[in-house]
Design a protein around this motif. Structure first.
Motif, PDB file in Angstrom:
ATOM      1  N   ASP A  33       0.834  -1.193   0.000  1.00 22.30           N
ATOM      2  CA  ASP A  33       0.000   0.000   0.000  1.00 22.30           C
ATOM      3  C   ASP A  33       0.877   1.254   0.000  1.00 22.30           C
ATOM      4  O   ASP A  33       1.762   1.409   0.838  1.00 22.30           O
ATOM      5  N   THR A  35       0.102   4.480   0.602  1.00 23.99           N
ATOM      6  CA  THR A  35      -0.073   5.352   1.768  1.00 23.99           C
ATOM      7  C   THR A  35       0.657   4.794   2.984  1.00 23.99           C
ATOM      8  O   THR A  35       1.305   5.539   3.734  1.00 23.99           O
ATOM      9  N   ASN A  36       0.582   3.496   3.183  1.00 19.24           N
ATOM     10  CA  ASN A  36       1.288   2.882   4.310  1.00 19.24           C
ATOM     11  C   ASN A  36       2.799   3.062   4.195  1.00 19.24           C
ATOM     12  O   ASN A  36       3.493   3.228   5.209  1.00 19.24           O
ATOM     13  N   LYS A  39       3.506   6.555   5.318  1.00 17.14           N
ATOM     14  CA  LYS A  39       3.342   6.636   6.775  1.00 17.14           C
ATOM     15  C   LYS A  39       4.532   6.012   7.491  1.00 17.14           C
ATOM     16  O   LYS A  39       5.002   6.534   8.513  1.00 17.14           O
ATOM     17  N   TYR A 261     -12.589   6.801  -3.139  1.00 16.32           N
ATOM     18  CA  TYR A 261     -12.999   6.983  -1.748  1.00 16.32           C
ATOM     19  C   TYR A 261     -14.523   7.054  -1.626  1.00 16.32           C
ATOM     20  O   TYR A 261     -15.123   6.379  -0.779  1.00 16.32           O
ATOM     21  N   ARG A 289      -6.487  15.646   1.061  1.00 17.18           N
ATOM     22  CA  ARG A 289      -6.165  14.255   1.383  1.00 17.18           C
ATOM     23  C   ARG A 289      -5.437  13.529   0.264  1.00 17.18           C
ATOM     24  O   ARG A 289      -4.639  12.629   0.514  1.00 17.18           O
ATOM     25  N   LEU A 325      -0.656  13.829   5.567  1.00 18.35           N
ATOM     26  CA  LEU A 325      -0.660  12.810   6.619  1.00 18.35           C
ATOM     27  C   LEU A 325      -0.049  13.308   7.924  1.00 18.35           C
ATOM     28  O   LEU A 325       0.208  12.515   8.834  1.00 18.35           O
ATOM     29  N   GLU A 327       0.002  14.428  11.358  1.00 15.50           N
ATOM     30  CA  GLU A 327      -0.928  14.364  12.489  1.00 15.50           C
ATOM     31  C   GLU A 327      -0.851  15.587  13.388  1.00 15.50           C
ATOM     32  O   GLU A 327      -1.765  15.835  14.181  1.00 15.50           O
ATOM     33  N   ASP A 332      -6.603  12.945  12.814  1.00 17.52           N
ATOM     34  CA  ASP A 332      -6.996  11.775  12.025  1.00 17.52           C
ATOM     35  C   ASP A 332      -6.851  12.089  10.532  1.00 17.52           C
ATOM     36  O   ASP A 332      -7.821  12.107   9.774  1.00 17.52           O
ATOM     37  N   GLU A 334      -5.942  10.712   7.776  1.00 18.30           N
ATOM     38  CA  GLU A 334      -6.374   9.854   6.670  1.00 18.30           C
ATOM     39  C   GLU A 334      -7.882   9.923   6.422  1.00 18.30           C
ATOM     40  O   GLU A 334      -8.348   9.545   5.346  1.00 18.30           O
ATOM     41  N   ARG A 335      -8.622  10.391   7.414  1.00 17.50           N
ATOM     42  CA  ARG A 335     -10.077  10.429   7.299  1.00 17.50           C
ATOM     43  C   ARG A 335     -10.513  11.627   6.463  1.00 17.50           C
ATOM     44  O   ARG A 335      -9.981  12.721   6.596  1.00 17.50           O
TER      45      ARG A 335
END
Length: 408
Positions: A33, A35-36, A39, A261, A289, A325, A327, A332, A334-335
């Motif tokens: 992934d 995005t992961n 992160k 999404y 996002r 991303l 924080e 939050d 990613e939301r």
């Protein structure tokens, strides 16, 4: 100890605890992934790091450092916008790669042609085109969003603004894939080759618009003036080449992530379908996002940031996804929260090189969502869909199978 390419790409002044190996154009080489992967980099990094990939360069990992770089055009020049610097193919994307004082008169050529007033003039046409595309598949109960809408709508918008013939799209799209998504991975066609083809394509168009200008975007450049003098034809070609590349790829990519999404959030679909007035807020949040590109800068002088010294001629990347991303700036992150007070994201850039096409991109996104949800208020991913994120200079989803119920 054996000398490796990675060790050679770490200058002696870079602290060991600032070094990672991370390819910003391929963050998940194992197919994981994306995005992961970003992160994971964020979670082990300091605000400024050095990566050994792509010849070696600095990168920012949070919003504060990213803005510090993008807003300081005197120290962080846009003369190089891609690593490794030997790539060279994107070195003449005017006005993006121009620094002051050269930048302002070049950018001024675009400001009126891409102003809210200019975009408003074509909005009715955009709505008609969006409806035509949707009507072509609405009664089928399914589509590949990218093949049936996402690849066509931004192109139609830009081609209308630039008065380019739609039949040219297939060729231009192939060239873009080579530049942004490694379309010719065997190396048979270089970025420089493709940029020259774009120039050859635009040269007669610009010559014709110079002689007989209209009210379109290319005419605004071709018949414009810089410091009171007519724009040089080669400068006009470089500016228009930038407009084509930017206008055909980035919005398409943002649409792909937005619809992916939304397909999994029926509550937000319903809210936006029932309350079109919320769509502009949604467009802003989707933009925050899902930033598409990565800015690169080259240092003009030494500077200390975050306790480390960056030296003249170093490259530094500003991956906007890491701001999205962050924080410390977004709860939050990613939301998707369309009621979020974002405080001003950087997905369209920051500083003097903020994207000139921001108003056009937002208008395209707004019209797309309004017209789609009016015609297809409930939709989802097809159950057998395998979503693959394509990476490169920009990031996108190229296949997005959707389905919905058709009224009997």
């Amino acid at each position: 100890m054996a000398t490796t390419a990675e060790s050679l790409s770490v200058p002696s002044y870079v602290p060991h605890d600032r070094v990672v190996h991370f390819d910003i154009y391929n963050p998940a080489p194992d197919g994981g992934d994306v995005t992961n992967a970003w992160k994971a980099l964020r979670d082990v990094s300091k605000p400024i790091m050095w990566t050994t990939a792509n010849g070696g360069h600095w990168l920012t990992t949070n919003g504060e450092m990213l803005r510090a770089v993008l807003r300081n055009h005197k120290t962080f020049s846009s003369a190089i916008i891609m690593a490794p610097r030997e790539a060279g193919g994107l070195s003449d994307l005017l006005p993006i790669t121009a620094d002051p004082p050269r930048h302002l008169p070049l950018r001024a050529l675009l400001n009126e042609a891409l102003s809210p007033r200019a975009i408003q003039k074509i909005e009715a046409e955009l709505r008609v085109y969006a409806r035509e595309l949707i009507e072509g598949f609405k009664d089928k109960g399914e589509c590949d969003f990218m093949a049936d809408f996402g690849r066509h709508f931004p192109i139609g918008a830009f081609f209308r603004l630039a008065h380019l013939p739609m039949e040219d799209y297939a060729q231009l799209a192939d060239w873009m894939a080579t530049i942004f998504h490694h379309g010719h991975s065997d190396g048979s066609v270089s970025q420089e080759d493709i940029m020259n083809r774009f120039a050859d394509y635009l040269r007669p168009i610009i010559a014709a618009r110079r002689d007989n200008p209209g009210d379109d975007l290319i005419s605004a450049v071709a018949s414009g003036k810089i410091n009171g003098e007519p724009v040089d034809s080669e400068i006009a070609i470089k500016i228009c080449r930038t407009l084509v590349l930017a206008g055909l790829d980035t919005v398409m990519a943002l649409m792909s992530f937005t619809m992916h999404y939304l397909a999994g959030d029926p509550e937000l679909q319903q809210r936006l379908a029932n309350n079109p007035g919320d769509v502009p807020r949604a467009v802003d949040e989707f933009g925050r996002r899902f930033p598409i590109g990565i800015n690169m800068r080259v240092l003009t002088s030494d500077i200390e940031l975050d306790g480390v010294t960056l030296q003249a001629d170093d490259l530094i990347a500003t991956p906007i996804i890491l701001h999205a991303l962050d924080e410390t700036e977004y709860a939050d992150p990613e939301r998707i929260d369309i009621d979020r007070e974002s405080g001003g994201h950087t997905s369209f850039g920051a500083g003097i090189h903020r994207c000139a096409g921001t108003f056009l991109a937002r208008a395209e996104m707004r019209v797309m969502l309004e017209e789609w949800l009016k015609a297809i208020p409930r939709f989802s991913l097809r159950p057998d869909a395998e979503i693959k994120v394509s990476v490169g200079f920009t990031t996108a989803i190229f296949q997005l199978p959707l389905r919905w119920d058709v009224a009997s």
